[in-house]
Design a protein around this motif. Structure first.
Motif, mmCIF file in Angstrom:
data_model
loop_
_atom_site.group_PDB
_atom_site.id
_atom_site.type_symbol
_atom_site.label_atom_id
_atom_site.label_comp_id
_atom_site.label_asym_id
_atom_site.label_seq_id
_atom_site.Cartn_x
_atom_site.Cartn_y
_atom_site.Cartn_z
ATOM 1 N N PHE A 1 1.224 -1.393 -0.007
ATOM 2 C CA PHE A 1 -0.165 0.240 0.017
ATOM 3 C C PHE A 1 0.358 0.853 0.166
ATOM 4 O O PHE A 1 0.421 2.055 -0.407
ATOM 5 N N HIS A 2 1.991 1.503 0.390
ATOM 6 C CA HIS A 2 2.874 2.488 0.724
ATOM 7 C C HIS A 2 3.631 2.909 -0.767
ATOM 8 O O HIS A 2 3.363 3.860 -1.474
ATOM 9 N N ILE A 3 3.929 1.467 -1.072
ATOM 10 C CA ILE A 3 4.125 2.071 -2.781
ATOM 11 C C ILE A 3 3.421 2.028 -3.523
ATOM 12 O O ILE A 3 3.063 3.458 -4.578
ATOM 13 N N LEU A 4 1.906 1.604 -3.298
ATOM 14 C CA LEU A 4 0.598 2.057 -4.116
ATOM 15 C C LEU A 4 0.857 3.628 -4.145
ATOM 16 O O LEU A 4 0.047 4.799 -4.804
ATOM 17 N N GLY A 5 0.740 4.552 -2.394
ATOM 18 C CA GLY A 5 0.250 5.551 -2.577
ATOM 19 C C GLY A 5 1.794 5.742 -3.200
ATOM 20 O O GLY A 5 0.935 7.748 -3.984
ATOM 21 N N ASP B 1 5.277 -9.584 -2.735
ATOM 22 C CA ASP B 1 5.376 -8.287 -2.936
ATOM 23 C C ASP B 1 5.573 -7.417 -3.981
ATOM 24 O O ASP B 1 4.428 -6.849 -4.106
ATOM 25 N N GLY B 2 6.662 -7.750 -4.908
ATOM 26 C CA GLY B 2 7.134 -7.099 -5.916
ATOM 27 C C GLY B 2 5.607 -7.447 -6.658
ATOM 28 O O GLY B 2 5.493 -6.515 -7.933
ATOM 29 N N PHE B 3 5.514 -8.469 -7.322
ATOM 30 C CA PHE B 3 3.810 -8.330 -7.647
ATOM 31 C C PHE B 3 3.114 -7.845 -7.983
ATOM 32 O O PHE B 3 2.544 -7.581 -9.009
ATOM 33 N N ALA B 4 2.703 -8.002 -6.181
ATOM 34 C CA ALA B 4 1.511 -7.746 -6.107
ATOM 35 C C ALA B 4 1.412 -5.994 -6.553
ATOM 36 O O ALA B 4 0.350 -5.679 -6.959
ATOM 37 N N VAL C 1 3.355 -4.303 -8.701
ATOM 38 C CA VAL C 1 3.199 -3.636 -10.210
ATOM 39 C C VAL C 1 2.291 -4.288 -10.282
ATOM 40 O O VAL C 1 1.480 -3.271 -10.880
ATOM 41 N N ALA C 2 1.069 -5.295 -9.981
ATOM 42 C CA ALA C 2 -0.013 -6.138 -10.326
ATOM 43 C C ALA C 2 -0.764 -4.245 -10.012
ATOM 44 O O ALA C 2 -2.108 -3.809 -10.907
ATOM 45 N N LEU C 3 -1.232 -4.600 -8.669
ATOM 46 C CA LEU C 3 -1.828 -3.680 -8.236
ATOM 47 C C LEU C 3 -1.937 -1.743 -8.793
ATOM 48 O O LEU C 3 -2.765 -1.468 -9.277
ATOM 49 N N SER C 4 -0.125 -1.567 -9.342
ATOM 50 C CA SER C 4 -0.514 -0.485 -9.367
ATOM 51 C C SER C 4 -1.225 -0.348 -11.312
ATOM 52 O O SER C 4 -1.497 0.995 -11.293
ATOM 53 N N TRP C 5 -1.105 -1.289 -11.803
ATOM 54 C CA TRP C 5 -1.568 -0.483 -13.213
ATOM 55 C C TRP C 5 -3.112 -0.232 -12.578
ATOM 56 O O TRP C 5 -3.457 0.438 -13.933
ATOM 57 N N ILE C 6 -3.575 -1.657 -12.302
ATOM 58 C CA ILE C 6 -5.075 -1.022 -11.617
ATOM 59 C C ILE C 6 -5.134 0.326 -11.069
ATOM 60 O O ILE C 6 -5.838 0.812 -11.447
#
Length: 143
Positions: free
Chosen positions: A7-11, A67-70, A72-77
Motif C-alpha cells: 500500500f505504501h508503494i501504491l501511495g 510483494d513486488g508482483f502484487a 506492480v499488478a495493483l499499480s496498473w489497476i
C-alpha cells in the motif's frame, strides 16, 4: 505478504500520478478548454489517496518477490482507476467504465478508444490521453 509495504508503494505511485496530471492542468487552463478544474480535482483526489496510503503505520522495509508482483499488478489497476477521473469530471466521458477503458488503453498503449471524434476534445484531455500513452510506452520499456 506485506500489505502495508504494498500500500505504501501504491501511495507513492498515486502521488506521482497526481504530479503527472499537472501539465495537463496547465494546458487546460492556458487554452481555456473548461477542463482545468476537472484536472485540479482529479489531481487533488489522487494526491490525497496517495498520501493516505503512504501514511499507513508499520510498513516493513523488506520486500519479498510476491510483494513486488502484487505492487506492480495493483499499480496498473490503481493508476487506471484514478487516471480515469479527469475524463469523468470534465464530462467528456460521463460513463466511468468508458473512462477507465480509455485510461487502460493509454497505459497499455493499445490505441483503442471510445471517442468518436478525438480532435474535438479539449486540449487538456487530449494531452492527458497522449500522456497516458507515453507513460504506458515508457513503462513497457522500463519493464
Amino acid at each position: 505478504m506485506n500489505y502495508k509495504l504494498v500500500f505504501h508503494i501504491l501511495g507513492l505511485i498515486l502521488r506521482v500520478e497526481a504530479v503527472l496530471m499537472l501539465p495537463a492542468t496547465v494546458i487546460a487552463f492556458a487554452t481555456g478548454g473548461g477542463d482545468g478544474t476537472a484536472f485540479l480535482l482529479s489531481a487533488g483526489i489522487t494526491a490525497i489517496a496517495g498520501q493516505a496510503l503512504t501514511m499507513l503505520p508499520g510498513k516493513d522495509a523488506k520486500m519479498q518477490a510476491r510483494d513486488g508482483f502484487a505492487a506492480v499488478a495493483l499499480s496498473w489497476i490503481v493508476l487506471s482507476l484514478f487516471g480515469a477521473l479527469p475524463y469523468v469530471f470534465s464530462g467528456v466521458l460521463p460513463n466511468y467504465v468508458d473512462a477507465v477503458f480509455e485510461t487502460v488503453s493509454g497505459f497499455t498503449t493499445t490505441g483503442a478508444t471510445v471517442f468518436t471524434f478525438i480532435e474535438g476534445q479539449p486540449l487538456g484531455i487530449l494531452f492527458w490521453r497522449a500522456q497516458t500513452q507515453w507513460m504506458g510506452g515508457v513503462g513497457v520499456l522500463v519493464m
